[in-house]
Design an enzyme around this catalytic site. Structure first.
Site, PDB file in Angstrom:
ATOM      1  N   GLY A 146       0.874  -1.179   0.000  1.00 31.78           N
ATOM      2  CA  GLY A 146       0.000   0.000   0.000  1.00 31.78           C
ATOM      3  C   GLY A 146       0.901   1.216   0.000  1.00 31.78           C
ATOM      4  N   SER A 205       5.863  -5.509  -1.181  1.00 31.20           N
ATOM      5  CA  SER A 205       5.875  -4.105  -1.610  1.00 31.20           C
ATOM      6  C   SER A 205       6.202  -3.180  -0.421  1.00 31.20           C
ATOM      7  CB  SER A 205       4.547  -3.763  -2.268  1.00 31.20           C
ATOM      8  OG  SER A 205       4.607  -2.535  -2.937  1.00 31.20           O
ATOM      9  N   ALA A 206       5.281  -2.356   0.044  1.00 37.28           N
ATOM     10  CA  ALA A 206       5.557  -1.492   1.203  1.00 37.28           C
ATOM     11  C   ALA A 206       5.972  -2.319   2.424  1.00 37.28           C
ATOM     12  CB  ALA A 206       4.324  -0.645   1.528  1.00 37.28           C
ATOM     13  N   HIS A 219       8.930  -3.288  -6.999  1.00 36.41           N
ATOM     14  CA  HIS A 219       8.303  -2.850  -8.270  1.00 36.41           C
ATOM     15  C   HIS A 219       9.337  -2.212  -9.197  1.00 36.41           C
ATOM     16  CE1 HIS A 219       4.030  -3.233  -6.936  1.00 36.41           C
ATOM     17  NE2 HIS A 219       4.451  -2.784  -5.768  1.00 36.41           N
ATOM     18  N   GLU A 265       9.027  -6.704 -10.553  1.00 36.13           N
ATOM     19  CA  GLU A 265       7.791  -7.415 -10.239  1.00 36.13           C
ATOM     20  C   GLU A 265       7.948  -8.885 -10.641  1.00 36.13           C
ATOM     21  OE1 GLU A 265       4.521  -5.209 -11.965  1.00 36.13           O
ATOM     22  OE2 GLU A 265       4.696  -3.639 -10.429  1.00 36.13           O
TER      23      GLU A 265
HETATM   24 CA   LIG Z   1       2.763   1.424  -2.921  1.00 34.48          CA
END
Ligand SMILES: [Ca+2]
Ligand SMILES: [Ca+2]
Lengths: 240, 240
Positions: free
Chosen positions: A92, A125-126, A162, A198
């Site tokens: 997020g 991700s985060a 990413h 990714e």
């Molecule tokens: Ca993000």
């Protein structure tokens, strides 16, 4: 693996194009958590809709055979971390996530549980950004101001999730991702950056780090040319 | 225009694809500075090569008939701002720029000079971000930690420079720019965001704000659907 061994699965992205939530890495997650873990503590702080996010994570982990407790449903966040068998921090906004981890006073608690008690940590991700040294190499917009960019520090380097190669056909004049990481390395205080495309993830077992997934990683060490690393590559030297 | 009138030219990007440095906005700059201004104070803090950056800015502004003093060549930054006829803040990394403005203790000095003394301010990209309320809507990587995300505050809203529309053909799963701005608006403390596509700029004269350039701007007000605005549009209501 025994208790007391650092175990991390740091995933670039939760959803690969054309695939379902955590689908591209579900075998890695299952193999990482194994059969000793029954319940996973989910940390949904990177998104505002915590109920909705927990429902998505719960559905996926239950399909893999694990129960999910979301930290926002627990009476006390510190206790929840202290009682966790395994931790999964979802993606997020990295700034929102890190600020909330500090607000809830669980940064050092997660660090102790993972590094001293050997609780397995999965980040996406985060959730991967906050596991590293700092969030200086997040791609996210700085929508809130955390008390520091220092993160949990489960590894002594930074990750850029990413990661995306420059598009030679683009007419957009914003910095490429590589240029952004180079700007970080122009600063006196900076770290090595492992850029995970990714589809790529990093498995850490104690002092051994191995690339997993289907795409290459690009490694940025200050003062050196970036290097490419295939799935399966041993990157244990980054842990020293 | 008399001294004491706020005058801002907030440019999305210094270089448009296929065009030279500040070429796409050189007529706007000339018309904005006019013939009363002889010298422009350049602030190159967003890049590390300040000498090289000043040379580029100097060459362009001299071609338009203005001398350039770069603040890093001056004995005292505060004095330089206090003596400036006009200020141009160049692009680069917004975090590095804002941190250095605070380190040099010129944030409030610039604010006073522009809002009280009517010194014209030109910003490009990061130089536009720092002119607004906060840097919460920069696109840059957070390579250094500034003491706050609060910026100079020459306007009471935020700008997102280099705004880019979602690419329907992309397989990349990182957030679109619109999604990032929506994440900002999910926060309790947030502001209206004027997103300036490359080729677009905002002219502010006292309490009048007008879009200039060749591309549209997209306006994000919390709780409302985004709206599109053509060059020439009057956005003075954002200044209230
Ligand atoms: Ca993000
Ligand atoms: Ca920039």
């Amino acid at each position: 693996t025994t208790m007391g061994t650092r175990r991390l699965l740091l995933i670039s992205n939760s959803t690969l194009h054309g695939s379902g939530y955590l689908e591209h890495c579900q075998d890695n997650i299952k193999s990482f958590l194994g059969s000793d873990v029954n319940r996973v503590l989910f940390i949904p702080y990177a998104l505002t809709d915590r109920d909705g996010y927990a429902a998505i994570a719960r559905k996926k982990f239950e399909s893999l055979g694990y129960k999910v407790d979301s930290i926002h449903e627990q009476p006390n966040a510190v206790d929840a971390v202290n009682n966790a068998q395994a931790i999964f921090v979802g993606g997020g906004n990295t700034f929102r996530l890190l600020k909330t981890l500090y607000d809830q006073q669980i940064v050092s608690v997660i660090k102790k549980r993972v590094l001293e008690d050997g609780v397995p940590y999965i980040g996406s991700s985060a959730g991967t950004n906050v596991a590293t040294k700092t969030i200086n190499t997040t791609n996210d917009m700085p929508i809130v101001y955390p008390p520091t960019f220092d993160a949990i520090g489960l590894v002594p380097f930074n990750i850029n999730p990413h990661y995306i190669d420059a598009d030679a056909n683009s007419k957009h004049m914003g910095e490429t991702r590589e240029k952004r990481i180079q700007e970080f390395h122009e600063e006196e205080i900076c770290s090595t950056v492992l850029a995970l495309r990714e589809g790529c993830m990093l498995l850490v077992e104690d002092n051994k780090a191995t690339l997993q997934g289907v795409t290459k990683a690009r490694l940025f060490i200050k003062g050196q040319s970036p290097t490419e690393h295939d799935p399966g590559a041993d990157l244990s030297h980054l842990l020293k």
